[in-house]
Design an enzyme around this catalytic site. Structure first.
Site, PDB file in Angstrom:
ATOM      1  N   CYS A 104       0.868  -1.185   0.000  1.00 34.10           N
ATOM      2  CA  CYS A 104       0.000   0.000   0.000  1.00 34.10           C
ATOM      3  C   CYS A 104       0.901   1.231   0.000  1.00 34.10           C
ATOM      4  O   CYS A 104       1.706   1.424   0.907  1.00 34.10           O
ATOM      5  CB  CYS A 104      -0.888  -0.048   1.241  1.00 34.10           C
ATOM      6  SG  CYS A 104      -1.941   1.393   1.422  1.00 34.10           S
ATOM      7  N   CYS A 115     -11.376  14.456   3.604  1.00 32.88           N
ATOM      8  CA  CYS A 115     -12.514  13.624   3.994  1.00 32.88           C
ATOM      9  C   CYS A 115     -12.640  13.585   5.523  1.00 32.88           C
ATOM     10  O   CYS A 115     -11.644  13.531   6.236  1.00 32.88           O
ATOM     11  CB  CYS A 115     -12.353  12.211   3.446  1.00 32.88           C
ATOM     12  SG  CYS A 115     -12.281  12.185   1.652  1.00 32.88           S
ATOM     13  N   CYS A 118     -10.978  10.613   7.595  1.00 36.81           N
ATOM     14  CA  CYS A 118      -9.619  10.212   7.218  1.00 36.81           C
ATOM     15  C   CYS A 118      -8.586  11.039   7.975  1.00 36.81           C
ATOM     16  O   CYS A 118      -8.621  12.279   7.916  1.00 36.81           O
ATOM     17  CB  CYS A 118      -9.429  10.382   5.713  1.00 36.81           C
ATOM     18  SG  CYS A 118      -7.728  10.114   5.173  1.00 36.81           S
ATOM     19  N   GLY A 165      -2.766  10.402   0.684  1.00 40.06           N
ATOM     20  CA  GLY A 165      -2.864  11.262  -0.487  1.00 40.06           C
ATOM     21  C   GLY A 165      -3.863  10.788  -1.518  1.00 40.06           C
ATOM     22  O   GLY A 165      -4.312   9.638  -1.514  1.00 40.06           O
ATOM     23  N   GLU A 166      -4.228  11.717  -2.416  1.00 37.84           N
ATOM     24  CA  GLU A 166      -5.152  11.423  -3.503  1.00 37.84           C
ATOM     25  C   GLU A 166      -4.309  11.275  -4.775  1.00 37.84           C
ATOM     26  O   GLU A 166      -3.825  12.269  -5.336  1.00 37.84           O
ATOM     27  CB  GLU A 166      -6.172  12.577  -3.632  1.00 37.84           C
ATOM     28  CG  GLU A 166      -7.031  12.553  -4.869  1.00 37.84           C
ATOM     29  CD  GLU A 166      -7.666  11.199  -5.169  1.00 37.84           C
ATOM     30  OE1 GLU A 166      -8.398  10.675  -4.324  1.00 37.84           O
ATOM     31  OE2 GLU A 166      -7.401  10.653  -6.260  1.00 37.84           O
ATOM     32  N   SER A 197      -6.675   4.043  -6.136  1.00 40.85           N
ATOM     33  CA  SER A 197      -7.885   4.360  -5.373  1.00 40.85           C
ATOM     34  C   SER A 197      -8.088   5.866  -5.412  1.00 40.85           C
ATOM     35  O   SER A 197      -7.169   6.628  -5.154  1.00 40.85           O
ATOM     36  CB  SER A 197      -7.708   3.889  -3.927  1.00 40.85           C
ATOM     37  OG  SER A 197      -8.815   4.282  -3.143  1.00 40.85           O
ATOM     38  N   SER A 219     -13.655   5.585  -3.897  1.00 39.17           N
ATOM     39  CA  SER A 219     -14.094   5.735  -2.510  1.00 39.17           C
ATOM     40  C   SER A 219     -15.464   6.396  -2.505  1.00 39.17           C
ATOM     41  O   SER A 219     -15.577   7.608  -2.644  1.00 39.17           O
ATOM     42  CB  SER A 219     -13.073   6.589  -1.745  1.00 39.17           C
ATOM     43  OG  SER A 219     -11.857   5.882  -1.659  1.00 39.17           O
ATOM     44  N   LEU A 220     -16.490   5.587  -2.352  1.00 42.89           N
ATOM     45  CA  LEU A 220     -17.863   6.085  -2.488  1.00 42.89           C
ATOM     46  C   LEU A 220     -18.377   6.625  -1.152  1.00 42.89           C
ATOM     47  O   LEU A 220     -18.736   7.793  -1.053  1.00 42.89           O
ATOM     48  CB  LEU A 220     -18.740   4.948  -3.025  1.00 42.89           C
ATOM     49  CG  LEU A 220     -20.037   5.350  -3.698  1.00 42.89           C
ATOM     50  CD1 LEU A 220     -19.796   6.260  -4.887  1.00 42.89           C
ATOM     51  CD2 LEU A 220     -20.808   4.105  -4.146  1.00 42.89           C
ATOM     52  N   HIS A 221     -18.483   5.779  -0.168  1.00 45.98           N
ATOM     53  CA  HIS A 221     -18.772   6.148   1.225  1.00 45.98           C
ATOM     54  C   HIS A 221     -20.166   6.700   1.495  1.00 45.98           C
ATOM     55  O   HIS A 221     -20.519   6.916   2.652  1.00 45.98           O
ATOM     56  CB  HIS A 221     -17.751   7.150   1.780  1.00 45.98           C
ATOM     57  CG  HIS A 221     -16.340   6.724   1.633  1.00 45.98           C
ATOM     58  ND1 HIS A 221     -15.889   5.484   2.037  1.00 45.98           N
ATOM     59  CD2 HIS A 221     -15.266   7.350   1.091  1.00 45.98           C
ATOM     60  CE1 HIS A 221     -14.596   5.382   1.770  1.00 45.98           C
ATOM     61  NE2 HIS A 221     -14.194   6.485   1.183  1.00 45.98           N
ATOM     62  N   ASN A 302     -11.599   3.067  10.923  1.00 48.46           N
ATOM     63  CA  ASN A 302     -10.542   3.090  11.943  1.00 48.46           C
ATOM     64  C   ASN A 302     -10.643   4.421  12.674  1.00 48.46           C
ATOM     65  O   ASN A 302     -10.262   5.450  12.118  1.00 48.46           O
ATOM     66  CB  ASN A 302      -9.163   2.980  11.303  1.00 48.46           C
ATOM     67  CG  ASN A 302      -8.884   1.568  10.893  1.00 48.46           C
ATOM     68  OD1 ASN A 302      -8.882   0.658  11.718  1.00 48.46           O
ATOM     69  ND2 ASN A 302      -8.686   1.372   9.609  1.00 48.46           N
TER      70      ASN A 302
END
Ligand code: SAH
Ligand code: SF4
Length: 374
Positions: A104, A115, A118, A165-166, A197, A219-221, A302
């Site tokens: 990862c 977000c 996050c 990061g994005e 992602s 990442s829908l959420h 988390n």
């Protein structure tokens, strides 16, 4: 200043060699030494002419990231914290499973998307990583772990751009790094085993599909714009109908025939049966009717103190997964891995700026000696 060769994909390496008056196959040799053998020292590269090695010493270097720490969890997960200067650090996590080894990787120090759930988002944005800093995470992990195992076998079979990061807000560094991962002379990973992602940077999803299609996780959420505007602020710019249309366009290029939707399960916020029903209505239709061929990955949240949010109870997650599955949507619940070293998703480099706390937390954990890779 000399050039860091980790910044280059094979084409850029060839262009660089050409500027030095060298043929393309020299670039391939160099690339293989660096990425397949983990070499950083030009003198080690025995099949390169001495004159070329001397030339390279004058204008280039191979410099990875400085590991501040490395921690191993009881379940085999390994987490590195890398210094990227200016008080910033990024994290990389290796997750071994029976049939694969997944790394990862982080793409930025901090993140500008912000977000709600996050911890990286709560830190704000520091800077983009360079292509070299992105690939250095794989270079370091692969060669350190391979050397430690001692059997010469490849260790990392899958990469997920799910660290800090994005990635699609650091596109120009992401693409060369992805190409190096995919290149047969680099890491030779299949497109299906490299996943980007994204929180939904719509124009960049289209560019990725055209330039370097790999597996895509979105990442829908949230199942509606009101809630998603709140949880993933980027939704105000690229609302759900635009995001889903971009997913359908991406699938025309993608190496897989589905999008993975990530959905972080937040107690009382997005985990109710009504939310599952809205999701089914949103994506569960045929693509021609506005749906998206997809799988769902439910991620238990988390928690971290500043979020003010709680993890959904296990029963709510199970009930939610069943509603989606019963509607014919393949749904998995992500196992939390490396919990004991805070390496679970979304916890990456919790307090990067606050090194003392990072060190304090890490001091409690089992520390492995960091060996140089050459
Ligand atoms: N910026 C990208 C990739 C990094 S985040 C993106 O958002 O997709 C990787 C995944 O971890 C995302 O799905 C993200 O929503 C999720 N995540 C972030 N914080 C989390 C947390 N505290 N608990 C669980 N998942 C989290
Ligand atoms: Fe950035 Fe992804 Fe975190 Fe959102 S979830 S703040 S996009 S790293």
């Amino acid at each position: 200043m000399t050039t860091n060769l980790l910044d280059f994909d094979l084409d850029a390496m060839a262009a660089f060699c050409e500027r030095l008056g060298e043929k393309r196959f020299r670039a391939t040799q160099l690339f293989r030494w660096i990425h397949q053998r983990g070499a950083a020292d030009f003198d080690q590269m025995s099949d390169l002419a001495k004159s070329l090695r001397e030339k390279l010493k004058g204008c280039a270097h191979v410099t990875g990231l400085q590991a501040i720490s490395e921690h191993a969890s009881a379940d085999g997960t390994v987490k590195w914290l890398f210094d990227v200067g200016g008080g910033n650090a990024v994290e990389t996590v290796f997750i071994p499973e029976d049939d694969r080894g997944t790394l990862c990787i982080s793409s930025q120090a901090g993140c500008a998307v912000g977000c709600r759930f996050c911890s990286t988002g709560h830190q704000g944005f520091s800077r983009n990583l360079t292509a070299g800093e992105i690939i250095a995470q794989l270079w370091h992990a692969e060669h350190v772990l391979r050397q430690r195992r001692g059997d010469g076998e490849r260790v990392i079979s899958n990469v997920v751009m799910m660290g800090m990061g994005e990635p699609l807000q650091n596109y120009s560094a992401l693409v060369p790094a992805l190409r190096t991962m995919l290149d047969d002379h680099g890491y030779g990973l299949s497109r299906r085993r490299v996943t980007v992602s994204t929180s939904g940077v719509v124009p960049m999803m289209d560019r990725l599909g055209a330039d370097c299609p790999v597996a895509l996780a979105v990442s829908l959420h949230a199942p509606n714009d009101d809630l998603r505007d709140n949880l993933v602020p980027l939704n105000r710019k690229y609302p759900l109908h635009e995001l889903l249309a971009a997913c359908r366009r991406y699938l025309e290029h993608a190496p897989r025939d589905f999008i993975t939707f990530e959905y972080c399960m937040l107690d009382g916020v997005n985990d109710q049966p009504e939310h599952a029903r809205q999701l089914i209505a949103l994506v569960g239709r045929k693509a021609a009717d506005g749906g998206v061929p997809c799988k769902f990955n439910l991620i238990p949240f988390n928690p971290f103190p500043a979020s003010g949010l709680r993890r959904s109870p296990a029963a709510a997650v199970t009930a939610f997964a069943k509603l989606l599955s019963d509607a014919g949507i393949v749904t998995t619940v992500r196992k939390t891995r490396g919990d004991d070293i805070d390496a679970a998703c979304g916890q990456l480099a919790g307090d990067v700026k606050d090194r003392t706390r990072v060190h304090e937390r890490m001091a409690k954990l089992r520390v492995i000696e960091i060996k140089p890779i050459n």
